[in-house]
Design an enzyme around this catalytic site. Structure first.
Site, mmCIF file in Angstrom:
data_model
loop_
_atom_site.group_PDB
_atom_site.id
_atom_site.type_symbol
_atom_site.label_atom_id
_atom_site.label_comp_id
_atom_site.label_asym_id
_atom_site.label_seq_id
_atom_site.Cartn_x
_atom_site.Cartn_y
_atom_site.Cartn_z
ATOM 1 N NE ARG A 237 -4.340 -1.111 -0.148
ATOM 2 C CZ ARG A 237 -4.551 -2.100 -1.000
ATOM 3 N NH1 ARG A 237 -3.549 -2.499 -1.785
ATOM 4 N NH2 ARG A 237 -5.722 -2.703 -1.072
ATOM 5 C CD GLU A 266 -2.862 3.609 -5.562
ATOM 6 O OE1 GLU A 266 -3.884 2.973 -5.887
ATOM 7 O OE2 GLU A 266 -1.861 3.067 -5.074
ATOM 8 C CG HIS A 285 -3.036 -0.347 -7.237
ATOM 9 N ND1 HIS A 285 -3.517 0.299 -6.135
ATOM 10 C CD2 HIS A 285 -2.903 -1.656 -6.856
ATOM 11 C CE1 HIS A 285 -3.677 -0.556 -5.134
ATOM 12 N NE2 HIS A 285 -3.309 -1.751 -5.554
#
Length: 326
Positions: A237, A266, A285
């Site tokens: 993360r 993000e 991601h």
């Protein structure tokens, strides 16, 4: 009458049909009830919720008074207020096993592409800049036989250690709350303190989830302890790493490079200094983003919701204590 659920992410047709066999499915593109009156009405009746993303907190739960289960199409659940869900007796389901191997593949890809400067060099070739043999200022560094340090020896950490040990003959260091006997027996992994791992690892690989304890676990102080030749890989993360401290360390040569799949914000802002650094490989991601794995994740989430609402849960429940009261 079938229970009503809210589906807020597109899933394959066959999985949608499987949900429809058990529930009245109300489908939406994301969770923005303020802008979708139909979603607000559906939440009022919903007993189940399935999708990914969105912020599921006390305020949101007040919009769904009949909710009994939420199923996220992800392993991570930091966007859910687990305490609030538990207080209301709502089961939270996730998909912790189906993406393990794919995320480990992504981390190896980041290690290789960062160490060997694959992205930089590929862009040079495409730009027509390959006119002669490259000089040593464009050389990369080896991965094989280097020491990998893994923060978090869970499922993904184990899969990464397997690849590193058997595929690249890498000594394995790891930190975790307790020693992992299987990792030590199978991969010769060595359990150590964070300071030892920082000092000895050539590749610092982060697989940790986001919690109060892991927030900014890697900051300026920790980065200063890393080898200047080391490469940081984060597919856990984003907020586990203090991004501003990382940027500074990459700019001043405190560490060699970074391969990043996750970020503090993000999508990554277009003005982020990370996007200007040659020693950074940044991807959006994509840890679990293969056709096969994303399908399997959605299928697992569908099964999880069916099990939660029919009282047949055997695994994948974040807060199993609520099942006792169901």
């Amino acid at each position: 009458m079938k229970p009503s659920i809210v589906l807020y992410k597109s899933i394959p047709t066959d999985l949608h049909q499987r949900l429809a066999q058990h529930f009245t499915v109300n489908s939406f593109d994301g969770l923005t009830p303020d802008n979708q009156p139909e979603l607000l009405a559906a939440l009022q009746q919903a007993e189940g919720l399935i999708g990914s993303g969105g912020k599921i907190d006390q305020d949101f739960l007040q919009l769904a008074p009949n909710l009994r289960a939420a199923s996220t199409i992800s392993v991570g659940y930091d966007n859910f207020d687990v305490e609030a869900l538990s207080q209301r007796g709502i089961a939270l389901m996730h998909t912790p096993t189906v993406l393990t191997e794919t995320v480990a593949d992504t981390m190896m890809a980041l290690m290789l592409s960062t160490a060997r400067r694959v992205v930089e060099l590929a862009e040079r070739v495409k730009a027509g800049e390959w006119q002669e043999s490259i000089g040593d200022d464009w050389f990369g560094v080896d991965v094989h036989h280097k020491t990998i340090g893994i923060l978090g020896m869970g499922r993904i950490g184990m899969a990464l250690a397997q690849r590193a040990h058997f595929g690249f003959s890498m000594p394995v260091l790891y930190t975790s709350r307790r020693p992992h006997e299987a990792a030590e027996q199978r991969f010769g992994a060595r359990h150590c303190s964070l300071d030892t791992l920082l000092a000895e690892a050539d590749f610092l690989c982060i697989t940790l989830p986001m919690t109060e304890q892991t927030y900014h676990m890697i900051g300026r102080e920790q980065l200063a302890k890393i080898k200047s030749s080391a490469i940081l890989i984060n597919a856990g993360r984003g907020p586990v790493v203090d991004e501003q401290a990382l940027i500074a360390a990459l700019q001043d040569g405190t560490i060699h490079a970074a391969g990043l799949d996750v970020f503090e914000q993000e999508p990554l802002p277009v003005d982020s200094p990370l996007l200007t650094l040659r020693n950074v490989v940044a991807v959006p991601h994509i840890g679990s983003a293969t056709h096969e794995t994303r399908y399997n994740m959605a299928a697992c989430a569908v099964d999880n919701l069916i099990n939660a609402l029919t009282g047949t849960v055997k695994e994948n429940c974040v807060n199993p204590q609520v099942l006792i009261t169901h």
